[in-house]
Design an enzyme around this catalytic site. Structure first.
Site: not given
Length: 512
Positions: A40-41, A311-312, A76
């Site tokens: 995540d991130d 996700d990014n 997200c």
């Protein structure tokens, strides 16, 4: 023998008969398992893979690392929706992290969830499916069914309510709420996900292929490291590359409003965040090691594809923006992608342009599903994983984002007026309602280019030649050949309205 134990034995006996038949044995032999690890991130641009020594060794060095992997939306919920559906945001209609933006909304549940790739794996391909971790940011919202909602396609469901946390959270365990506290040994979420994953691998059926998706909170805020890692990386700070702490001249007004130079307190804050992010990833590294060892112990590693991605991306001080994602630049849209599995040669790198909309088609292709039956926008990576020769591949893809903002004034920064959001105390804002843009990201034999248009009163345009300017400092929209601008504008309009196969048509710089 208890009724439940008897049922298990009967089920195993029936499965054994099926697999011992010629058709069952052949099916077992040819259908690989798949594991997808989603962080995540986690950036790649700022060295986000550096702390993950075990992951690099166990997946990257044993397989392939994609050097140009991207997300079409650097936020997200839209990005995760793209992974699950294989679609761009304009086709799955998740535009931000709110219920109003279709994040885990009733509409998403009705229109998109029945057609995600895990749903197809379970219903059409006979896979047992396991999910653990963060799903979508608004999952568990009372207005959308609460944690009792279990999306179609999951045999085993251990989903986090709402957004990433490390302690004091609620999990949906197959639709039943389970509350966790703040005891490291039983509650630290990354470790809980690891243990749940190991339990699944221990007790699952051995007569069906499996798909696992493990979605960690790390390295998302609040950046809570495991106790044994809280003192790691004490001498590490955010990279001072050439776009760090500089004014974003010739860029969209939201980037220009950032104060340059940043205050000492802002720099201390982002350096601390950078260190803590890396600390949280050390537990992800442990998770990967445990999973790989368990697969090896079970004799399943050689028939299992393992995908590792995020996700990014993320930024820490680029163009004087403190910390966040959601911008159009490489630091926010580029992500790690490492894959190992059957038929993948070790120690490979690949420079092809790939996106997270490709993950669903790839995994369905691995399972033997006919991709022509889907409405997905992405492409299967399987030919790249196998090392097929003479592959025709894309040279561009779409990046799109719909800015968040409100009619009310942000109380942190009343002087800025309505429309801005995600503001820091020194009134540097990371988003606004007209931070709405679409880009064509091109990577061909002759061009490494990004063309972006903002949906605002200015119809502001940003163009970057990443061969000459890899850190996207100089916007060349006013100096680049006008013919190229026109072609890119036309290509952008086409991609913004594409669906399925039309998203895979040749780009501006493709041969012929």
């Amino acid at each position: 023998m208890s009724p439940s134990a008897a049922a298990v034995v009967q089920g195993l006996a029936l499965a054994a008969l099926l697999v011992l038949s010629p058709a069952g044995a052949a099916r077992q032999a040819r259908r690989p398992n798949v594991v997808l690890i989603l962080t995540d991130d986690q950036d790649v641009y700022l060295g986000g893979m550096t702390p993950l020594k075990k992951t690099n060794a166990l997946i990257g060095e044993m397989g392939i690392t994609f050097l140009n992997a991207y997300v079409p939306s650097a936020l997200c919920c839209p990005s995760r929706a793209s992974i699950l559906t294989g679609k761009y945001a304009h086709n799955h209609h998740v535009v931000n992290n709110t219920l109003e933006g279709n994040c885990s909304s009733k509409l998403w549940q009705k229109i998109q969830e029945p057609h995600t790739f895990p749903a197809l794996l379970k219903t059409m391909c006979g896979y047992q499916t396991f999910f653990a971790g963060k799903y979508l940011n608004e999952y568990g919202a009372e207005d959308a069914g609460g944690v009792g909602h279990v999306p179609p396609g999951w045999s085993f469901w251990y989903a986090l309510e709402k957004n990433s946390k490390y302690y004091n959270y609620t999990l949906s365990v197959n639709g039943k709420a389970r509350r966790h506290g703040e005891n490291y040994s039983v509650d630290y979420l990354t470790d809980v996900l690891a243990n749940m994953s190991l339990d699944f691998l221990e007790y699952k059926s051995n007569f069906e292929p499996f798909f696992m998706m493990v979605s960690t909170p790390a390295p998302h805020s609040p950046w809570t490291a495991a106790p044994q890692y809280m003192n790691s990386f004490q001498n590490v700070s955010a990279p001072r590359n050439s776009n760090f702490n500089i004014h974003g001249k010739n860029k969209h007004w939201l980037i220009r409003q950032a104060k340059t130079p940043m205050t000492n307190s802002s720099i201390q804050f982002l350096d601390n965040a950078f260190r803590k992010r890396w600390q949280t990833l050390l537990s992800v590294d442990d998770l990967i090691e445990k999973l790989v060892k368990k697969l090896e112990l079970n004799g399943e590693l050689d028939n299992t594809y393992i995908f590792y991605t995020s996700d990014n991306g993320f930024h820490t001080g680029q163009f004087s923006l403190p910390i966040d994602k959601r911008q159009l630049y490489e630091f926010d849209i580029k992500v790690p992608l490492l894959v190992r599995g059957p038929g993948i040669k070790p120690n490979q790198t690949n420079k092809m342009l790939v996106a997270n909309i490709d993950l669903g088609p790839t995994i369905l292709d691995i399972a033997g599903y006919d991709l022509n039956k889907t409405q997905m926008d992405g492409m299967s990576l399987l030919p790249l994983l196998r090392g097929d020769k003479n592959i025709t591949w894309r040279s561009d893809f779409l990046v799109e984002y719909q800015g968040e903002g409100y009619n009310s004034t942000d109380p942190t920064c009343p002087g800025l007026g309505p429309g801005v959001t995600h503001c820091f105390p020194d009134c540097v804002c990371e988003d606004s309602y007209n931070n709405t843009y679409a880009c064509v990201r091109t990577l061909s034999a002759s061009w490494d280019l990004q063309y972006c248009e903002f949906d605002d009163k200015e119809v502001f345009v940003e163009v970057y030649n990443l061969t000459a300017d890899p850190h996207q400092i100089n916007n060349i929209a006013k100096t680049i050949d006008q013919e190229i601008l026109q072609k890119m504008n036309y290509r952008l309009m086409m991609l913004q309205s594409c669906a399925g196969a039309t998203c895979r048509t040749p780009g501006v710089f493709d041969p012929g």
